[in-house]
Scaffold this motif. Structure first.
Motif, PDB file in Angstrom:
ATOM      1  N   GLN A 174      71.549  64.284  17.229  1.00 48.78           N
ATOM      2  CA  GLN A 174      70.313  64.742  17.875  1.00 48.78           C
ATOM      3  C   GLN A 174      69.145  63.821  17.535  1.00 48.78           C
ATOM      4  O   GLN A 174      68.322  63.464  18.397  1.00 48.78           O
ATOM      5  CB  GLN A 174      69.991  66.172  17.423  1.00 48.78           C
ATOM      6  N   ALA A 175      69.100  63.405  16.282  1.00 52.15           N
ATOM      7  CA  ALA A 175      68.013  62.488  15.867  1.00 52.15           C
ATOM      8  C   ALA A 175      68.145  61.149  16.562  1.00 52.15           C
ATOM      9  O   ALA A 175      67.156  60.499  16.937  1.00 52.15           O
ATOM     10  CB  ALA A 175      68.057  62.318  14.351  1.00 52.15           C
ATOM     11  N   ARG A 176      69.457  60.742  16.671  1.00 48.88           N
ATOM     12  CA  ARG A 176      69.675  59.453  17.355  1.00 48.88           C
ATOM     13  C   ARG A 176      69.200  59.509  18.805  1.00 48.88           C
ATOM     14  O   ARG A 176      68.560  58.567  19.311  1.00 48.88           O
ATOM     15  CB  ARG A 176      71.144  59.089  17.291  1.00 48.88           C
ATOM     16  N   LYS A 177      69.547  60.619  19.454  1.00 49.61           N
ATOM     17  CA  LYS A 177      69.126  60.745  20.856  1.00 49.61           C
ATOM     18  C   LYS A 177      67.612  60.750  20.965  1.00 49.61           C
ATOM     19  O   LYS A 177      67.027  60.118  21.873  1.00 49.61           O
ATOM     20  CB  LYS A 177      69.694  62.011  21.456  1.00 49.61           C
ATOM     21  N   GLU A 178      66.987  61.447  20.044  1.00 47.63           N
ATOM     22  CA  GLU A 178      65.517  61.479  20.081  1.00 47.63           C
ATOM     23  C   GLU A 178      64.944  60.088  19.811  1.00 47.63           C
ATOM     24  O   GLU A 178      63.941  59.672  20.419  1.00 47.63           O
ATOM     25  CB  GLU A 178      65.008  62.480  19.043  1.00 47.63           C
ATOM     26  N   ALA A 179      65.622  59.396  18.862  1.00 48.11           N
ATOM     27  CA  ALA A 179      65.136  58.049  18.555  1.00 48.11           C
ATOM     28  C   ALA A 179      65.343  57.116  19.726  1.00 48.11           C
ATOM     29  O   ALA A 179      64.496  56.256  20.039  1.00 48.11           O
ATOM     30  CB  ALA A 179      65.852  57.520  17.318  1.00 48.11           C
ATOM     31  N   GLU A 180      66.533  57.265  20.372  1.00 47.11           N
ATOM     32  CA  GLU A 180      66.775  56.433  21.555  1.00 47.11           C
ATOM     33  C   GLU A 180      65.745  56.735  22.657  1.00 47.11           C
ATOM     34  O   GLU A 180      65.299  55.833  23.360  1.00 47.11           O
ATOM     35  CB  GLU A 180      68.189  56.670  22.064  1.00 47.11           C
ATOM     36  N   GLU A 181      65.477  58.049  22.776  1.00 46.54           N
ATOM     37  CA  GLU A 181      64.498  58.429  23.799  1.00 46.54           C
ATOM     38  C   GLU A 181      63.121  57.859  23.465  1.00 46.54           C
ATOM     39  O   GLU A 181      62.353  57.450  24.353  1.00 46.54           O
ATOM     40  CB  GLU A 181      64.431  59.951  23.904  1.00 46.54           C
ATOM     41  N   LYS A 182      62.853  57.853  22.188  1.00 47.63           N
ATOM     42  CA  LYS A 182      61.552  57.376  21.735  1.00 47.63           C
ATOM     43  C   LYS A 182      61.487  55.862  21.745  1.00 47.63           C
ATOM     44  O   LYS A 182      60.432  55.271  22.050  1.00 47.63           O
ATOM     45  CB  LYS A 182      61.287  57.920  20.329  1.00 47.63           C
ATOM     46  N   ALA A 183      62.605  55.192  21.383  1.00 47.81           N
ATOM     47  CA  ALA A 183      62.564  53.728  21.260  1.00 47.81           C
ATOM     48  C   ALA A 183      63.527  53.091  22.228  1.00 47.81           C
ATOM     49  O   ALA A 183      64.355  52.250  21.902  1.00 47.81           O
ATOM     50  CB  ALA A 183      62.878  53.313  19.833  1.00 47.81           C
ATOM     51  N   ARG A 184      63.484  53.566  23.451  1.00 48.08           N
ATOM     52  CA  ARG A 184      64.366  53.027  24.477  1.00 48.08           C
ATOM     53  C   ARG A 184      64.096  51.552  24.744  1.00 48.08           C
ATOM     54  O   ARG A 184      64.996  50.832  25.153  1.00 48.08           O
ATOM     55  CB  ARG A 184      64.134  53.802  25.784  1.00 48.08           C
ATOM     56  N   ARG A 185      62.943  51.238  24.391  1.00 51.10           N
ATOM     57  CA  ARG A 185      62.562  49.884  24.737  1.00 51.10           C
ATOM     58  C   ARG A 185      62.798  48.907  23.585  1.00 51.10           C
ATOM     59  O   ARG A 185      62.401  47.761  23.695  1.00 51.10           O
ATOM     60  CB  ARG A 185      61.068  49.846  25.140  1.00 51.10           C
ATOM     61  N   GLU A 186      63.336  49.415  22.533  1.00 50.97           N
ATOM     62  CA  GLU A 186      63.585  48.507  21.401  1.00 50.97           C
ATOM     63  C   GLU A 186      64.735  47.565  21.740  1.00 50.97           C
ATOM     64  O   GLU A 186      65.538  47.834  22.628  1.00 50.97           O
ATOM     65  CB  GLU A 186      63.885  49.302  20.143  1.00 50.97           C
ATOM     66  N   ALA A 187      64.817  46.607  20.965  1.00 52.29           N
ATOM     67  CA  ALA A 187      65.771  45.532  21.250  1.00 52.29           C
ATOM     68  C   ALA A 187      67.200  46.023  21.114  1.00 52.29           C
ATOM     69  O   ALA A 187      67.507  46.985  20.389  1.00 52.29           O
ATOM     70  CB  ALA A 187      65.516  44.364  20.301  1.00 52.29           C
ATOM     71  N   GLU A 188      68.079  45.393  21.898  1.00 54.95           N
ATOM     72  CA  GLU A 188      69.498  45.748  21.865  1.00 54.95           C
ATOM     73  C   GLU A 188      70.132  45.428  20.509  1.00 54.95           C
ATOM     74  O   GLU A 188      71.077  46.098  20.066  1.00 54.95           O
ATOM     75  CB  GLU A 188      70.248  44.984  22.954  1.00 54.95           C
ATOM     76  N   ALA A 189      69.549  44.458  19.828  1.00 58.86           N
ATOM     77  CA  ALA A 189      70.084  44.110  18.497  1.00 58.86           C
ATOM     78  C   ALA A 189      69.967  45.267  17.519  1.00 58.86           C
ATOM     79  O   ALA A 189      70.895  45.575  16.741  1.00 58.86           O
ATOM     80  CB  ALA A 189      69.385  42.878  17.954  1.00 58.86           C
ATOM     81  N   GLN A 190      68.821  45.927  17.617  1.00 54.86           N
ATOM     82  CA  GLN A 190      68.606  47.085  16.750  1.00 54.86           C
ATOM     83  C   GLN A 190      69.604  48.197  17.082  1.00 54.86           C
ATOM     84  O   GLN A 190      70.133  48.883  16.219  1.00 54.86           O
ATOM     85  CB  GLN A 190      67.169  47.578  16.887  1.00 54.86           C
ATOM     86  N   ALA A 191      69.840  48.349  18.400  1.00 54.15           N
ATOM     87  CA  ALA A 191      70.801  49.371  18.829  1.00 54.15           C
ATOM     88  C   ALA A 191      72.203  49.074  18.315  1.00 54.15           C
ATOM     89  O   ALA A 191      72.955  49.969  17.842  1.00 54.15           O
ATOM     90  CB  ALA A 191      70.806  49.479  20.343  1.00 54.15           C
TER      91      ALA A 191
END
Length: 349
Positions: A174-191
């Motif tokens: 759930q936290a990951r989804k929220e983080a992804e939702e929040k930082a969708r624009r972060e770099a793919e490397a971080q993902a």
């Protein structure tokens, strides 16, 4: 005479009394014989005196008859005294036999009481063995229950850890989804980094679960082996104690059988030798002979050696002849008690 005294002591005593009465009657008849008085003649006749001369030969004959009568009375009295003595000896022998039988009966009663005590002790020991067997069974059952409880507890702990891990993963997801939702624009490397971190954590969790499962199985196997080893040791100890009791009982029974067989064998030899014994002249009551007899495996007498003898040479020879005439000697019921050399105490009465 000895057999008559032992079988009919009353009749023998009556015969002695009758002989004594006959002797007394003969004595009184000789001492109190009345004198013969010749009747007097008529008063008108002249008195005459007749004298009969007695020859010395008649006097000697009368004296000889009286002497023979006295000797006969003396012989009858001696026979009566001898019969009385023999009757008294027979009575004493009968009393001694009665005393010996009473002592033998008391000894057998004591042996029977001791045998009952040994049987009671063996019964108590058997009860103790049974109690120990029941205690071991209860302990084994308790160990099995403890192992089962440990297994269930390990399973429950594993289930709790799985539930906690699932909840944690769900929270993390759930936290990951929220983080992804929040930082969708972060770099793919971080993902990718986060994905690798997740995979690492999942691998570590899987390894931890597998290690816990392995430890649980090993603990259960160890508890099972220890319980089985303990039960096997206790079973072996119980079987050893039971075998020792059985061996002890068998040894006592064997010893008792050998004692009985030895007593019967000695009685059979005594009886056969006594049946072949001929009483020599002059043998006295109470004489005994101790001899050593050598025999072969079939009971044939090879040699007889006299060690000690109370009687004379005729009595000693009669004992040796009786043993030789009894060959072959009776065999024992058990071969284990047979002896080629026997020490034999012969007492005819």
């Amino acid at each position: 005479m000895w057999r008559m005294l032992t079988r009919m002591p009353g009749a023998v005593m009556l015969a002695v009394v009758l002989h004594l009465a006959l002797v007394l009657a003969i004595v009184f008849s000789e001492l109190w014989k009345p004198e013969t008085v010749k009747p007097s003649g008529e008063a008108a006749e002249l008195p005459t005196i007749e004298a009969e001369s007695v020859s010395s030969e008649a006097i000697d004959q009368q004296a000889e008859r009286m002497r023979e009568a006295r000797e006969a009375r003396e012989r009858e009295r001696a026979e009566a005294e001898k019969a009385a003595e023999e009757a008294a000896a027979a009575r004493r022998a009968e009393e001694a036999r009665a005393k010996q039988l009473a002592e033998l009966r008391e000894q057998r009663e004591r042996e029977a009481a001791e045998e009952a005590e040994r049987i009671e002790e063996l019964r108590k020991q058997q009860q103790e063995v049974e109690a120990a067997r029941e205690q071991a069974r209860r302990e084994a059952e308790q160990a099995r229950k403890e192992a089962e409880a440990a297994r269930k507890e390990a399973e429950e702990a594993a289930e709790r850890r799985a539930a906690e891990e699932k909840a944690r993963q769900e929270a993390a997801e759930q936290a990951r989804k929220e983080a992804e939702e929040k930082a969708r624009r972060e770099a793919e490397a971080q993902a990718r980094k986060e994905a690798e971190e997740k995979a690492r954590r999942e691998a570590e969790e899987q390894a931890r679960k597998e290690a816990e499962e392995k430890a649980r199985r090993e603990a259960e196997e160890k508890a099972r082996r220890e319980a089985e080893e303990k039960a096997a040791r206790e079973q072996a100890e119980r079987e050893a104690r039971e075998q020792a009791l059985r061996d002890q009982l068998a040894a006592e029974q064997q010893a008792r059988a050998e004692r009985d067989a030895l007593s019967k064998w000695a009685a059979a030899i005594q009886s056969k030798v006594r049946d072949n014994w001929q009483r020599p002249r002059g043998a006295q009551i109470g004489w005994t002979c101790t001899v050593t007899v050598r025999q072969d495996s079939d009971g044939r007498v090879r040699n007889v050696t006299v060690e000690r003898c109370d009687g004379d040479r005729l009595f000693e020879r009669s004992v040796v002849q009786a043993i030789e005439a009894a060959s072959p000697l009776p065999k024992p019921e058990l071969d284990s008690i047979f002896q080629e050399e026997l020490r034999f105490n012969f007492k005819p009465e």
